[in-house]
Design an enzyme around this catalytic site. Structure first.
Site, PDB file in Angstrom:
ATOM      1  N   LYS A 174      -9.869   6.241 -18.748  1.00 20.41           N
ATOM      2  CA  LYS A 174     -10.239   6.771 -20.049  1.00 20.41           C
ATOM      3  C   LYS A 174      -9.034   6.727 -21.000  1.00 20.41           C
ATOM      4  CE  LYS A 174     -13.936   7.335 -17.633  1.00 20.41           C
ATOM      5  NZ  LYS A 174     -14.285   8.575 -16.966  1.00 20.41           N
ATOM      6  N   TYR A 216     -18.010  16.685 -14.352  1.00 19.26           N
ATOM      7  CA  TYR A 216     -18.364  15.260 -14.424  1.00 19.26           C
ATOM      8  C   TYR A 216     -19.378  14.945 -13.312  1.00 19.26           C
ATOM      9  CZ  TYR A 216     -17.691  10.209 -13.998  1.00 19.26           C
ATOM     10  OH  TYR A 216     -17.882   8.862 -13.917  1.00 19.26           O
ATOM     11  N   ARG A 238       0.845  -1.200   0.000  1.00 23.61           N
ATOM     12  CA  ARG A 238       0.000   0.000   0.000  1.00 23.61           C
ATOM     13  C   ARG A 238       0.877   1.245   0.000  1.00 23.61           C
ATOM     14  NH1 ARG A 238      -1.232   1.884   4.527  1.00 23.61           N
ATOM     15  NH2 ARG A 238      -1.954  -0.052   5.488  1.00 23.61           N
ATOM     16  N   ASP A 241      -9.186  18.797 -14.130  1.00 18.10           N
ATOM     17  CA  ASP A 241      -9.459  17.415 -14.532  1.00 18.10           C
ATOM     18  C   ASP A 241      -9.086  17.321 -16.011  1.00 18.10           C
ATOM     19  OD1 ASP A 241     -10.602  15.038 -15.456  1.00 18.10           O
ATOM     20  OD2 ASP A 241     -12.281  15.146 -14.051  1.00 18.10           O
TER      21      ASP A 241
HETATM   22  C1  LIG Z   1     -14.726   9.015 -15.652  1.00 21.46           C
HETATM   23  C2  LIG Z   1     -14.372  10.379 -15.202  1.00 21.46           C
HETATM   24  C3  LIG Z   1     -14.053  10.636 -13.855  1.00 21.46           C
HETATM   25  C4  LIG Z   1     -14.152   9.586 -12.766  1.00 21.46           C
HETATM   26  O1  LIG Z   1     -13.202   8.577 -12.926  1.00 21.46           O
HETATM   27  P1  LIG Z   1     -13.444   7.042 -12.487  1.00 21.46           P
HETATM   28  O2  LIG Z   1     -12.205   6.370 -12.935  1.00 21.46           O
HETATM   29  O3  LIG Z   1     -14.682   6.567 -13.184  1.00 21.46           O
HETATM   30  O4  LIG Z   1     -13.624   7.052 -11.004  1.00 21.46           O
HETATM   31  C5  LIG Z   1     -13.670  11.932 -13.528  1.00 21.46           C
HETATM   32  N1  LIG Z   1     -13.630  12.913 -14.441  1.00 21.46           N
HETATM   33  C6  LIG Z   1     -13.940  12.703 -15.745  1.00 21.46           C
HETATM   34  C7  LIG Z   1     -13.871  13.829 -16.704  1.00 21.46           C
HETATM   35  C8  LIG Z   1     -14.324  11.436 -16.164  1.00 21.46           C
HETATM   36  O5  LIG Z   1     -14.656  11.232 -17.445  1.00 21.46           O
END
Ligand SMILES: *Cc1c(COP(=O)(O)O)cnc(C)c1O
Length: 381
Positions: A200, A103, A50, A175
């Site tokens: 993503k 998001y 961890r 983000d």
């Molecule tokens: C999918 C997404 C998240 C969240 O991420 P997870 O891996 O699903 O927890 C945050 N911001 C954006 C822009 C996203 O597309």
């Protein structure tokens, strides 16, 4: 020596051949613990997975190199990264300013979870600096910005927003999930922390859920690293390895995503069933000039609105074959979805609600003529 370029860093940063065997690809260190040479005699600082794991550490090095930050940390999901960040830099009574089209999961984390712990928030139009300034309070710790945003593809000027944040003694968090560091590096434009859902584009193959934080300032990086371990939402060694494997092709994938998306946009713009196309690469997009300034390409995400409303939007989503009807985005395969009923259903009735005639595409890297033919048949009545 000049500093290596993006693709060279993506392939080599943190990824030297294994000194013991010469293995060119870093092993997945599937171990929870490490033999100590006498009590406290740690090899390379490794004690417990961890707290530290060589595969995850390699991903940290690679991500920091790609985003040009001091510290990167890999998490079990994007939301785990967001939660750790907000609970590190905010205290009860503090305040967050966020984009009105953040998001849905980010909004849910603030409105349903962290608000119960006394964190306050104000959604604003981030593309209007006066509105951002007006929303700032003495307790504002964070401006949370997503650019391009999900699913409306709005663009925020990172440099301007960083200045507003810093004037008010707050951090700018970006983000960067939609752009990826290949197309946009917010830390070089004044942002303090970059957040990723590595699920993503960084993962890129729809086979791993993960998240990351990258900090510009080493002091903040240390605090985040402390809580990464103390709060424990770390990425597993195998998930870390999958993301590292994927980073190597990030540049070529993003080039193809962007090129295919541009062709899909040209098709949609001319289609009689389409009311409007939301894509920052379009000169008519209100954020086009800013996007052209702060991004090196416009990415693979495209949203559009149907003239005939929600029924037409749902019909298109259900009639494609190559575009798979599914949530998520950023993989090599093309996806289609209806944000109002799917990814953004949790925003219904909130200021973040999205129009119900909206369709979102994650344009993949298939042959673009096949993608265009699929959309064409789905949109022909
Ligand atoms: C999918 C997404 C998240 C969240 O991420 P997870 O891996 O699903 O927890 C945050 N911001 C954006 C822009 C996203 O597309």
């Amino acid at each position: 020596m000049t500093s290596p370029g993006f693709n060279t860093r993506a392939i080599h940063a943190g990824q030297e051949p294994d000194p013991a065997t010469g293995a060119v690809i870093l092993p997945v260190h599937l171990t929870t613990t490490y033999k100590q040479d006498g009590v406290g005699g740690l090899r390379g600082g490794y004690e417990y997975s961890r707290s530290g794991n060589p595969t995850r550490d390699a991903l940290h090095t690679a991500l920091a190199a790609l985003e040009e930050g001091s510290t990167a940390l890999a998490f079990a999901s994007g939301l785990a990264a967001e939660d750790t960040l907000l609970r590190t830099v905010c205290r009860p009574g503090d305040h967050v300013v966020l984009g009105g089209d953040a998001y849905g999961g980010t909004f849910r984390l603030l409105s349903r979870v962290l608000s119960e712990w006394g964190l306050e928030y104000t959604p604003v139009h981030l593309d209007d600096p006066d509105q951002v300034r007006a929303a700032m309070r003495p307790t504002t710790r964070v401006i949370w910005c997503e650019t391009p945003s999900n699913p409306l593809l709005n663009i925020t000027d990172i440099e301007t927003t960083a200045a507003v944040a810093h004037e008010g003694g707050a951090l700018l968090v970006v983000d960067n999930t939609f752009a990826s560091p290949y197309l946009q590096r917010p830390l070089t434009l004044g942002a303090d922390v970059v957040v990723h859902s590595t699920t993503k584009y960084l993962g890129g193959h729809s086979d791993v859920v993960g998240g990351a934080l990258v900090a510009r300032d080493p002091g903040l990086g240390e605090q985040l690293a402390y809580n990464h371990n103390a709060m424990g939402a770390v990425a597993s060694p195998f998930d870390s390895w999958l993301v590292l494997r994927s980073l190597k092709t990030l540049g070529v994938r993003m080039d193809r995503h962007s090129a295919n998306a541009a062709r899909v946009v040209a098709f949609l713009v001319d289609h009689p069933a389409v009311a409007s196309v939301l894509y920052p690469g379009l000169p008519s997009h209100p954020g086009h000039e800013i996007a052209a300034k702060q991004m090196s390409g416009f990415g693979g995400m495209v949203s559009f609105r149907l003239r005939d409303g929600e029924d037409a939007a749902l019909r298109v989503c259900e009639r494609t074959h190559l575009f798979t009807l599914a949530e998520s985005l950023g993989g090599v395969e093309s996806l289609i979805e209806h944000p109002g009923r799917m990814t953004h259903a949790s925003a219904a009735g909130s200021p973040l609600e999205v129009p119900n005639d909206l369709v979102r595409l994650s344009v993949g890297i298939e042959d673009v003529d096949d993608l265009l033919a699929d959309l064409d048949q789905a949109m022909t009545l």
